[in-house]
Design a protein around this motif. Sequence first.
Motif, PDB file in Angstrom:
ATOM      1  N   TYR A 184      92.498  12.537-136.915  1.00 51.20           N
ATOM      2  CA  TYR A 184      93.127  12.995-135.684  1.00 51.20           C
ATOM      3  C   TYR A 184      92.436  12.384-134.456  1.00 51.20           C
ATOM      4  O   TYR A 184      93.092  12.015-133.483  1.00 51.20           O
ATOM      5  CB  TYR A 184      93.072  14.529-135.614  1.00 51.20           C
ATOM      6  CG  TYR A 184      93.538  15.111-134.312  1.00 51.20           C
ATOM      7  CD1 TYR A 184      94.885  15.128-133.983  1.00 51.20           C
ATOM      8  CD2 TYR A 184      92.638  15.652-133.407  1.00 51.20           C
ATOM      9  CE1 TYR A 184      95.313  15.666-132.790  1.00 51.20           C
ATOM     10  CE2 TYR A 184      93.057  16.194-132.223  1.00 51.20           C
ATOM     11  CZ  TYR A 184      94.402  16.201-131.913  1.00 51.20           C
ATOM     12  OH  TYR A 184      94.820  16.738-130.732  1.00 51.20           O
ATOM     13  N   GLY A 185      91.135  12.235-134.516  1.00 50.30           N
ATOM     14  CA  GLY A 185      90.396  11.641-133.404  1.00 50.30           C
ATOM     15  C   GLY A 185      90.779  10.190-133.162  1.00 50.30           C
ATOM     16  O   GLY A 185      90.749   9.714-132.031  1.00 50.30           O
ATOM     17  N   HIS A 186      91.162   9.485-134.213  1.00 48.27           N
ATOM     18  CA  HIS A 186      91.557   8.088-134.063  1.00 48.27           C
ATOM     19  C   HIS A 186      92.998   7.938-133.575  1.00 48.27           C
ATOM     20  O   HIS A 186      93.417   6.833-133.234  1.00 48.27           O
ATOM     21  CB  HIS A 186      91.364   7.344-135.381  1.00 48.27           C
ATOM     22  CG  HIS A 186      89.947   6.946-135.613  1.00 48.27           C
ATOM     23  ND1 HIS A 186      88.970   7.849-135.960  1.00 48.27           N
ATOM     24  CD2 HIS A 186      89.337   5.747-135.515  1.00 48.27           C
ATOM     25  CE1 HIS A 186      87.827   7.220-136.072  1.00 48.27           C
ATOM     26  NE2 HIS A 186      88.009   5.945-135.807  1.00 48.27           N
ATOM     27  N   HIS A 217      94.261   9.555-130.931  1.00 50.35           N
ATOM     28  CA  HIS A 217      94.255   9.692-129.466  1.00 50.35           C
ATOM     29  C   HIS A 217      95.488  10.446-128.977  1.00 50.35           C
ATOM     30  O   HIS A 217      96.158  10.007-128.042  1.00 50.35           O
ATOM     31  CB  HIS A 217      94.164   8.325-128.786  1.00 50.35           C
ATOM     32  CG  HIS A 217      92.967   7.536-129.200  1.00 50.35           C
ATOM     33  ND1 HIS A 217      91.686   7.908-128.864  1.00 50.35           N
ATOM     34  CD2 HIS A 217      92.848   6.419-129.959  1.00 50.35           C
ATOM     35  CE1 HIS A 217      90.840   7.043-129.381  1.00 50.35           C
ATOM     36  NE2 HIS A 217      91.513   6.133-130.059  1.00 50.35           N
ATOM     37  N   LEU A 222      97.332  13.881-127.372  1.00 54.75           N
ATOM     38  CA  LEU A 222      97.017  14.963-126.448  1.00 54.75           C
ATOM     39  C   LEU A 222      97.392  16.324-127.025  1.00 54.75           C
ATOM     40  O   LEU A 222      96.904  17.351-126.565  1.00 54.75           O
ATOM     41  CB  LEU A 222      97.744  14.745-125.120  1.00 54.75           C
ATOM     42  CG  LEU A 222      97.347  13.468-124.369  1.00 54.75           C
ATOM     43  CD1 LEU A 222      98.190  13.328-123.111  1.00 54.75           C
ATOM     44  CD2 LEU A 222      95.882  13.479-124.029  1.00 54.75           C
TER      45      LEU A 222
END
Length: 65
Positions: free
Chosen positions: A15-17, A19, A21
């Motif tokens: 999920y962090g990769h 990006h 919102l």
Amino acid sequence: MERFEPDRAAIEYVYGHLHMLTPLDEVLKNPTLNIVINAVARRHMERRAKVDVKKLQANDNEEPV
């Protein structure tokens, strides 16, 4: 081959990769994104399992023949 559920850390890594919102819990409610994130998280867990920390600490980087 047995399919396993990825752990939360692997899901958050993927999920962090992305990006995005949108919060992670909202993204996982979307069936399409849920399938994609879980598939990539499973691959991440397989790659993560291949790293042997003790060999890295011992500087034993030679592959067996």
